[in-house]
Design an enzyme around this catalytic site. Structure first.
Site, PDB file in Angstrom:
ATOM      1  N   CYS A  43       0.819  -1.213   0.000  1.00 31.62           N
ATOM      2  CA  CYS A  43       0.000   0.000   0.000  1.00 31.62           C
ATOM      3  C   CYS A  43       0.858   1.270   0.000  1.00 31.62           C
ATOM      4  CB  CYS A  43      -0.935  -0.008   1.208  1.00 31.62           C
ATOM      5  SG  CYS A  43      -1.831   1.535   1.390  1.00 31.62           S
ATOM      6  N   CYS A  48      -1.403   1.620  -3.216  1.00 33.95           N
ATOM      7  CA  CYS A  48      -2.430   2.661  -3.061  1.00 33.95           C
ATOM      8  C   CYS A  48      -1.870   4.079  -2.972  1.00 33.95           C
ATOM      9  CB  CYS A  48      -3.233   2.422  -1.789  1.00 33.95           C
ATOM     10  SG  CYS A  48      -3.475   0.709  -1.365  1.00 33.95           S
ATOM     11  N   LYS A  51       0.165   5.314  -6.049  1.00 37.70           N
ATOM     12  CA  LYS A  51      -0.837   5.328  -7.132  1.00 37.70           C
ATOM     13  C   LYS A  51      -1.709   6.568  -7.033  1.00 37.70           C
ATOM     14  CE  LYS A  51      -4.645   4.160  -6.388  1.00 37.70           C
ATOM     15  NZ  LYS A  51      -5.211   2.842  -6.204  1.00 37.70           N
ATOM     16  N   TYR A 184      -8.857  -3.378 -11.241  1.00 38.24           N
ATOM     17  CA  TYR A 184      -8.541  -2.111 -10.579  1.00 38.24           C
ATOM     18  C   TYR A 184      -7.279  -1.466 -11.166  1.00 38.24           C
ATOM     19  CZ  TYR A 184     -11.384  -3.101  -6.311  1.00 38.24           C
ATOM     20  OH  TYR A 184     -12.375  -3.337  -5.411  1.00 38.24           O
ATOM     21  N   GLU A 188      -7.031   1.940 -13.385  1.00 30.91           N
ATOM     22  CA  GLU A 188      -6.448   3.116 -12.721  1.00 30.91           C
ATOM     23  C   GLU A 188      -5.225   3.631 -13.478  1.00 30.91           C
ATOM     24  OE1 GLU A 188      -7.920   2.233  -8.165  1.00 30.91           O
ATOM     25  OE2 GLU A 188      -5.853   1.826  -8.634  1.00 30.91           O
ATOM     26  N   HIS A 442     -27.085  20.697  -0.725  1.00 32.60           N
ATOM     27  CA  HIS A 442     -27.198  21.297  -2.051  1.00 32.60           C
ATOM     28  C   HIS A 442     -26.187  22.423  -2.240  1.00 32.60           C
ATOM     29  CE1 HIS A 442     -29.262  22.388  -5.705  1.00 32.60           C
ATOM     30  NE2 HIS A 442     -29.297  23.639  -5.318  1.00 32.60           N
ATOM     31  N   GLU A 447     -26.219  14.689  -3.341  1.00 32.48           N
ATOM     32  CA  GLU A 447     -27.641  14.918  -3.011  1.00 32.48           C
ATOM     33  C   GLU A 447     -28.555  14.109  -3.928  1.00 32.48           C
ATOM     34  OE1 GLU A 447     -29.553  18.748  -4.017  1.00 32.48           O
ATOM     35  OE2 GLU A 447     -27.678  19.262  -5.015  1.00 32.48           O
TER      36      GLU A 447
HETATM   37  P1  NDP Z   1      -7.800  -7.805 -10.601  1.00 33.58           P
HETATM   38  O1  NDP Z   1      -7.975  -9.197 -10.124  1.00 33.58           O
HETATM   39  O2  NDP Z   1      -8.693  -6.729 -10.145  1.00 33.58           O
HETATM   40  O3  NDP Z   1      -7.847  -7.790 -12.185  1.00 33.58           O
HETATM   41  C1  NDP Z   1      -7.036  -8.650 -12.936  1.00 33.58           C
HETATM   42  C2  NDP Z   1      -7.397  -8.469 -14.388  1.00 33.58           C
HETATM   43  O4  NDP Z   1      -6.510  -9.197 -15.209  1.00 33.58           O
HETATM   44  C3  NDP Z   1      -8.803  -8.963 -14.693  1.00 33.58           C
HETATM   45  O5  NDP Z   1      -9.375  -8.081 -15.598  1.00 33.58           O
HETATM   46  C4  NDP Z   1      -8.534 -10.331 -15.310  1.00 33.58           C
HETATM   47  O6  NDP Z   1      -9.508 -10.736 -16.206  1.00 33.58           O
HETATM   48  C5  NDP Z   1      -7.249 -10.073 -16.049  1.00 33.58           C
HETATM   49  N1  NDP Z   1      -6.463 -11.293 -16.238  1.00 33.58           N
HETATM   50  C6  NDP Z   1      -6.134 -12.211 -15.314  1.00 33.58           C
HETATM   51  N2  NDP Z   1      -5.374 -13.168 -15.858  1.00 33.58           N
HETATM   52  C7  NDP Z   1      -5.220 -12.851 -17.163  1.00 33.58           C
HETATM   53  C8  NDP Z   1      -4.558 -13.463 -18.244  1.00 33.58           C
HETATM   54  N3  NDP Z   1      -3.910 -14.603 -18.098  1.00 33.58           N
HETATM   55  N4  NDP Z   1      -4.603 -12.836 -19.443  1.00 33.58           N
HETATM   56  C9  NDP Z   1      -5.290 -11.691 -19.612  1.00 33.58           C
HETATM   57  N5  NDP Z   1      -5.939 -11.064 -18.614  1.00 33.58           N
HETATM   58  C10 NDP Z   1      -5.904 -11.634 -17.403  1.00 33.58           C
HETATM   59  O7  NDP Z   1      -6.277  -7.498 -10.308  1.00 33.58           O
HETATM   60  P2  NDP Z   1      -5.435  -6.150 -10.339  1.00 33.58           P
HETATM   61  O8  NDP Z   1      -4.085  -6.584 -10.785  1.00 33.58           O
HETATM   62  O9  NDP Z   1      -6.110  -5.078 -11.100  1.00 33.58           O
HETATM   63  O10 NDP Z   1      -5.410  -5.731  -8.811  1.00 33.58           O
HETATM   64  C11 NDP Z   1      -5.009  -6.699  -7.815  1.00 33.58           C
HETATM   65  C12 NDP Z   1      -5.788  -6.481  -6.545  1.00 33.58           C
HETATM   66  O11 NDP Z   1      -5.284  -5.347  -5.909  1.00 33.58           O
HETATM   67  C13 NDP Z   1      -7.274  -6.226  -6.755  1.00 33.58           C
HETATM   68  O12 NDP Z   1      -8.025  -7.383  -6.710  1.00 33.58           O
HETATM   69  C14 NDP Z   1      -7.622  -5.307  -5.634  1.00 33.58           C
HETATM   70  O13 NDP Z   1      -8.104  -6.081  -4.572  1.00 33.58           O
HETATM   71  C15 NDP Z   1      -6.320  -4.651  -5.255  1.00 33.58           C
HETATM   72  N6  NDP Z   1      -6.316  -3.240  -5.673  1.00 33.58           N
HETATM   73  C16 NDP Z   1      -7.212  -2.375  -5.123  1.00 33.58           C
HETATM   74  C17 NDP Z   1      -7.216  -1.058  -5.496  1.00 33.58           C
HETATM   75  C18 NDP Z   1      -8.213  -0.126  -4.896  1.00 33.58           C
HETATM   76  O14 NDP Z   1      -8.797  -0.437  -3.871  1.00 33.58           O
HETATM   77  N7  NDP Z   1      -8.458   1.038  -5.504  1.00 33.58           N
HETATM   78  C19 NDP Z   1      -6.274  -0.524  -6.472  1.00 33.58           C
HETATM   79  C20 NDP Z   1      -5.405  -1.521  -7.001  1.00 33.58           C
HETATM   80  C21 NDP Z   1      -5.427  -2.819  -6.614  1.00 33.58           C
HETATM   81  P3  NDP Z   1     -10.871 -11.438 -15.753  1.00 33.58           P
HETATM   82  O15 NDP Z   1     -11.729 -10.372 -15.201  1.00 33.58           O
HETATM   83  O16 NDP Z   1     -11.390 -12.004 -17.033  1.00 33.58           O
HETATM   84  O17 NDP Z   1     -10.501 -12.481 -14.771  1.00 33.58           O
END
Ligand code: NDP
Length: 461
Positions: A43, A48, A51, A184, A188, A442, A447
């Site tokens: 984080c 976080c 980022k 995410y 982002e 407002h 709101e």
């Molecule tokens: P996520 O699990 O959110 O997303 C992973 C993405 O990669 C999905 O779209 C997934 O597709 C895709 N994917 C997975 N494997 C493959 C593959 N082999 N080929 C192509 N695409 C693939 O992970 P992130 O890396 O974005 O983030 C990790 C974690 O970190 C999140 O789950 C979240 O909990 C945390 N996080 C939270 C944030 C916040 O609170 N603002 C900010 C950043 C991270 P599919 O959907 O089809 O599985």
């Protein structure tokens, strides 16, 4: 003489581990925390916090455009990536220092080096530069090692791709970037790079980005991202990546080839269990490769617990913190506490951002049968003034029988701030009539949430 060197040994000084260590140490327990990298964890160091600084940095170009609509003359300001990185790294170092101080003030000892379980009560901390490992014993052990980015290794040329970890330290801002993934991090960083003027393409294998979020939210965010200039390519993924004289050629399953300077994989994160000696200590992993724990974050080994992303429950910083605190309350303050993983709000710092708590419409229909939807799309006030094209989305998902609000979703300026407050009401089980009895503030975006009276009917209903 004490039977063990420590009452508690925590592996990993990220959000969950540090909170557990501090709360435990405040009970008078003798606590040590091992960290192989920098104190603060994902984080603070590579997640976080940096980022969000990057999101802030990337928003100024759009602000400048808006400002022109309000009568400001174009400023001609330019962005200096190196200057930004220096300022960001300075702030991250300051925050990491605060974590160290907080641990010290609580009386916990910090040990630098990679820790490995030798047995259920013994931990070896790797010595630096060829020095001997140090071995210590502990009554209780907490594993809080977080996660690491995952890249699909079967894709030829994937070694040329970076992950979010490197995105925080790129020596220079690329002119063109392709981001793979639709979660995410992908969404982002697409907003960040686009805002900083980088030609940005996001490629996602599924039907729409942000799987798991409400379908209207997913569609709305994708549209708004496109309006801001991000190329969102759906239903497609990498075939291979090839290094060329001028960049990296992304060969996609659609047959298209997109050349960029940087390719970033944001394809998820995996629990970080490598080299921890969990199997030696008899700790069981689940099918996803995460440490399997019960409602009190306890593993199958009686004196070993795990919290945060290494357990792959809800991978969010505040959740890890609450799991760590609950563990320490239970084990060191005689106050059995189990963190409730229901109704955890989250925000996506996309541009525009998303705030979401509770169920999506689809999940609510699956779990509750009949639901009522209240939904509105509108131009935010700031944009209306100068004829901008941005749109907000607000949506409430309500159980038809009990009138309980099951989900609240906001896409638009300040939605992460708005959803924090909405989460309180939803966690308390607010009904739609109670929600509507709240007088509006407002003029605000929020709101609109308390003034939606008409049920939204599906198209054709
Ligand atoms: P996520 O699990 O959110 O997303 C992973 C993405 O990669 C999905 O779209 C997934 O597709 C895709 N994917 C997975 N494997 C493959 C593959 N082999 N080929 C192509 N695409 C693939 O992970 P992130 O890396 O974005 O983030 C990790 C974690 O970190 C999140 O789950 C979240 O909990 C945390 N996080 C939270 C944030 C916040 O609170 N603002 C900010 C950043 C991270 P599919 O959907 O089809 O599985």
């Amino acid at each position: 003489m004490a039977k063990f060197d420590y009452d508690l040994f925590v592996i990993g000084a990220g959000s969950g581990g540090v909170r557990a260590a501090r709360v435990a140490a405040m009970s008078g327990a003798k606590v040590a925390v091992a960290e192989e990298y920098r104190v603060g964890g994902t984080c603070v160091i590579r997640g976080c916090v940096p980022k969000k600084f990057m999101v802030y940095a990337s928003e100024f170009a759009a602000f400048a455009k808006t400002a022109e609509g309000y009568g400001w003359s174009p400023s001609g300001a330019v962005f200096d990536w190196t200057k930004f990185l220096l300022a960001k790294d300075r702030e991250i170092a300051r925050l990491s220092g605060i974590y160290v101080t907080n641990l010290q003030n609580a009386g916990a000892e910090l040990l630098h080096g990679k820790a490995r379980l030798v047995d259920a009560h013994t931990v070896a901390i790797a010595g630096k530069d060829g020095a001997e490992d140090r071995t210590v014993t502990a009554d209780k052990i907490l594993v809080a090692t977080g996660g690491r980015p995952f890249k699909p290794t079967e894709i030829p040329g994937v070694e040329h791709a970076i992950t979010s970890e490197e995105a925080f330290h790129l020596p220079q801002l690329p002119k063109r970037i392709l981001i793979a993934g639709g979660g995410y991090i992908a969404v982002e960083f697409a907003g960040i790079f686009n805002g900083l003027g980088v030609d940005t393409t996001l490629v996602y294998r599924g039907a729409n980005i942000l799987r798991g979020f409400d379908d209207d939210v997913r569609a709305h965010v994708a549209e708004e991202m496109k309006k801001r200039g991000i190329k969102v390519v759906l239903g497609c993924q990498h075939d291979r990546i090839e290094k060329t004289a001028t960049g990296l050629a992304n060969h996609m399953t659609s047959g298209h080839v997109v050349e960029t300077d940087v390719v970033m994989f944001a394809t998820g994160r995996k629990p970080y269990v490598d080299g921890l000696g969990l199997e030696t200590a008899g700790v069981t992993l689940n099918d996803a490769g995460a440490v399997a724990v019960d409602g009190f974050s306890k593993t199958n080994v009686a004196n070993i617990w795990a919290v945060g992303d290494v357990t792959d429950r809800i991978n969010l910083t505040p959740v890890a913190i609450r799991e760590g605190a609950a563990f320490a309350q239970t084990e060191f303050h005689n106050n059995p506490t189990s963190f409730d993983h229901e109704m955890v709000a989250s925000a996506v710092f996309s541009q525009p951002p998303v705030g979401s708590v509770g169920l999506s419409e689809a999940d609510a229909r699956r779990q509750h049968g009949k639901v009522d939807i209240y939904m509105s799309r509108f131009r935010p006030m700031k944009t209306t003034f100068y004829g901008g094209d941005d749109r907000c989305l607000i949506k409430l998902v309500v159980a038809a029988d009990s009138e309980k609000i099951l989900g609240c979703h906001v896409v638009g300026p300040d939605s992460p701030e708005i959803i924090q407050m909405a989460a309180i009401a939803l966690k308390m089980g607010v009904t739609k009539p109670q929600w509507d009895s709240t007088c509006a503030v407002h003029p605000t975006l929020a709101e609109e949430l308390v003034t939606m009276r008409e049920k939204h009917l599906p198209v054709g209903a």
